[in-house]
Design an enzyme around this catalytic site. Structure first.
Site, short mmCIF file in Angstrom:
data_model
loop_
_atom_site.label_atom_id
_atom_site.label_comp_id
_atom_site.label_asym_id
_atom_site.label_seq_id
_atom_site.Cartn_x
_atom_site.Cartn_y
_atom_site.Cartn_z
N THR A 77 -7.51 -34.38 -15.69
CA THR A 77 -8.41 -34.18 -14.55
C THR A 77 -8.06 -35.12 -13.40
OG1 THR A 77 -10.69 -34.65 -13.84
CG2 THR A 77 -10.00 -35.66 -15.87
N ASP A 78 -8.42 -34.72 -12.17
CA ASP A 78 -8.20 -35.61 -11.02
C ASP A 78 -9.09 -36.85 -11.10
OD1 ASP A 78 -10.67 -34.47 -10.37
OD2 ASP A 78 -10.12 -33.93 -8.32
N GLU A 79 -10.12 -36.81 -11.97
CA GLU A 79 -11.02 -37.97 -12.07
C GLU A 79 -10.33 -39.21 -12.63
OE1 GLU A 79 -15.03 -37.28 -13.29
OE2 GLU A 79 -14.95 -35.15 -12.76
N TYR A 129 -16.39 -40.85 -19.14
CA TYR A 129 -15.67 -39.58 -19.26
C TYR A 129 -14.25 -39.73 -18.75
CZ TYR A 129 -13.86 -35.06 -17.69
OH TYR A 129 -13.03 -33.99 -17.45
N LYS A 156 -10.52 -39.57 -20.60
CA LYS A 156 -9.49 -38.61 -20.18
C LYS A 156 -8.20 -39.35 -19.79
CE LYS A 156 -9.61 -34.73 -19.86
NZ LYS A 156 -9.31 -33.65 -20.84
P1 NAD Z 1 -16.24 -27.31 -21.56
O1 NAD Z 1 -17.16 -28.44 -21.87
O2 NAD Z 1 -16.79 -26.07 -20.93
O3 NAD Z 1 -15.48 -26.85 -22.89
C1 NAD Z 1 -15.02 -27.75 -23.85
C2 NAD Z 1 -14.72 -26.98 -25.13
O4 NAD Z 1 -14.19 -27.89 -26.09
C3 NAD Z 1 -15.95 -26.33 -25.75
O5 NAD Z 1 -15.65 -25.00 -26.12
C4 NAD Z 1 -16.23 -27.20 -26.97
O6 NAD Z 1 -16.85 -26.48 -28.04
C5 NAD Z 1 -14.84 -27.68 -27.34
N1 NAD Z 1 -14.85 -28.94 -28.09
C6 NAD Z 1 -15.50 -30.09 -27.75
N2 NAD Z 1 -15.28 -31.04 -28.70
C7 NAD Z 1 -14.47 -30.48 -29.63
C8 NAD Z 1 -13.88 -30.96 -30.84
N3 NAD Z 1 -14.10 -32.22 -31.28
N4 NAD Z 1 -13.10 -30.11 -31.55
C9 NAD Z 1 -12.88 -28.84 -31.12
N5 NAD Z 1 -13.41 -28.33 -29.99
C10 NAD Z 1 -14.20 -29.15 -29.25
O7 NAD Z 1 -15.08 -27.94 -20.67
P2 NAD Z 1 -14.26 -27.30 -19.47
O8 NAD Z 1 -15.00 -27.51 -18.22
O9 NAD Z 1 -13.84 -25.94 -19.87
O10 NAD Z 1 -13.00 -28.28 -19.45
C11 NAD Z 1 -11.86 -28.03 -20.27
C12 NAD Z 1 -10.85 -29.12 -20.06
O11 NAD Z 1 -10.48 -29.18 -18.68
C13 NAD Z 1 -11.36 -30.52 -20.42
O12 NAD Z 1 -10.33 -31.22 -21.05
C14 NAD Z 1 -11.71 -31.14 -19.07
O13 NAD Z 1 -11.58 -32.54 -19.10
C15 NAD Z 1 -10.65 -30.50 -18.18
N6 NAD Z 1 -11.01 -30.37 -16.76
C16 NAD Z 1 -12.19 -29.79 -16.40
C17 NAD Z 1 -12.49 -29.61 -15.04
C18 NAD Z 1 -13.78 -28.94 -14.60
O14 NAD Z 1 -14.06 -28.89 -13.40
N7 NAD Z 1 -14.57 -28.37 -15.51
C19 NAD Z 1 -11.60 -30.06 -14.07
C20 NAD Z 1 -10.39 -30.66 -14.48
C21 NAD Z 1 -10.11 -30.79 -15.82
#
Ligand code: NAD
Length: 326
Positions: free
Chosen positions: A127-129, A151, A155
């Protein structure tokens, strides 16, 4: 045919990625989703591909080393989304974040190094964070990481672990650092989804502090497309920033959503501790090397997202959990 293991594929971005892989004009692939189905993961996010002959779902924990080892051995491509992803929850208690984001990622990397050496592709979705707050200019992939929240710190730890497994064990790791995503299927605890669901429910929009924190927004379908470009055309050991080029203060997003929903007001709440003022990523590398350009115009994407939530009340209304401010 590519055999792809997608962790966290029942979440917001992971499910978009899997739906696109199996329903768009992508080259054929077999896709196994490994997801623990935490509060954030939902099988119905994968309903459109549930009966696809190349799709398999495994419910399990990425910290479960024997399970991870078995699945990694069967796939030579891994796209790793699974994470605890909500900053407010990490402020309340960071324990699950350290476990899943750090230990879970290390468990996957360890199995990949042992089973495949340099013969597997591992896309690590960061993530950009991880860059921390950027008062001016934009973060380049070479900038130091300076995370502010539990968080983003977990990451950053997993991002560095992934790069270390490339340098130490030769694993073909590709790290992506993406801006904020919006679009359908996002949990109502996240800013845009929360604003929309609150407004559709007749409520108001809670806004942290002065509401002038700036985020860059990218439609989730564009993020999924960028990730597949990295999987298919990226290079080992490389980092790719991904962004939408739409930097806006939270207050402006809230005002646009109030206008789109035709009702509601902003109500200000005390600021989030450690709240980063601005994120901004320089995306010239992925544009120049992989040809990535976002396709979704923000105004249209936002309007379509409001319409999706209005038309899918059953998806978000019953659980409606974790509607914290932020
Ligand atoms: P989300 O919270 O919607 O989904 C996370 C998924 O991971 C869920 O389906 C959950 O059940 C699963 N999960 C959590 N812990 C687990 C474990 N121990 N074992 C197996 N599965 C597990 O998240 P998202 O928003 O879809 O983000 C997905 C990825 O993208 C993350 O790594 C996040 O850091 C990254 N990201 C998100 C954003 C954003 O804006 N949402 C931006 C940049 C990067």
């Amino acid at each position: 045919m590519d055999r792809i293991l997608v962790t966290g594929g029942a979440g917001f971005i992971g499910s978009q990625y899997v739906r696109a892989l199996l329903t768009d004009d992508s080259p054929p692939a077999t896709v196994t989703v490994l997801d623990g189905l935490t509060y954030a993961g939902r099988l119905d996010n994968l309903a459109p591909v549930a009966t696809h002959p190349s799709f398999r779902f495994v419910q399990g924990d990425i910290c479960d080393a024997p399970l991870v080892d078995t699945l990694v051995a069967e796939h030579e491509q891994i796209v790793h989304f699974a994470a605890e992803s909500h900053v407010d929850r990490a402020i309340a208690d960071g324990t699950a974040f350290a476990r899943t984001n750090v230990l879970g990622t290390q468990t996957l990397l360890e199995a990949t190094a042992r089973r495949h050496g340099d013969a597997a592709v591992f896309v690590h979705v960061s993530t950009d964070e991880v860059y921390g707050s950027v008062p001016t200019g934009s973060s380049s992939e070479r900038d130091l990481l300076d995370p502010s929240s539990p968080y983003s710190a977990t990451k950053a730890a997993s991002d560095l672990l992934a790069l270390a497994y490339h340098r130490t064990h030769g694993v073909d790791v590709r790290v992506t650092r993406c801006a904020n995503n919006y679009g359908p299927y996002q949990h109502p605890e996240k800013f845009i989804a929360r604003c929309i669901t609150n407004l559709l429910d007749g409520g108001d929009v809670p806004l942290y502090g002065d509401g002038l924190n700036v985020r860059d927004w990218l439609h989730v379908a564009d993020h999924a497309r960028a990730l597949d470009l990295v999987r298919t055309k990226g290079a080992a050991g490389e980092i790719y920033n991904i962004g939408g080029g739409t930097e806006l203060p939270n207050r402006e997003i809230a005002e646009r959503l109030i206008a789109l929903c035709g009702r509601g007001r902003i109500h200000r709440v005390a600021d989030r501790p450690g709240h980063d003022r601005r994120y901004s990523v320089d995306c010239s590398k992925i544009a120049g090397l992989l040809g990535f350009v976002p396709r979704h115009d923000f105004d249209t994407g936002l309007e379509q997202t409001v319409r999706w939530y209005a038309g899918h009340r059953a998806w978000w209304a019953p659980p409606a959990t974790g509607k914290s401010a932020g």
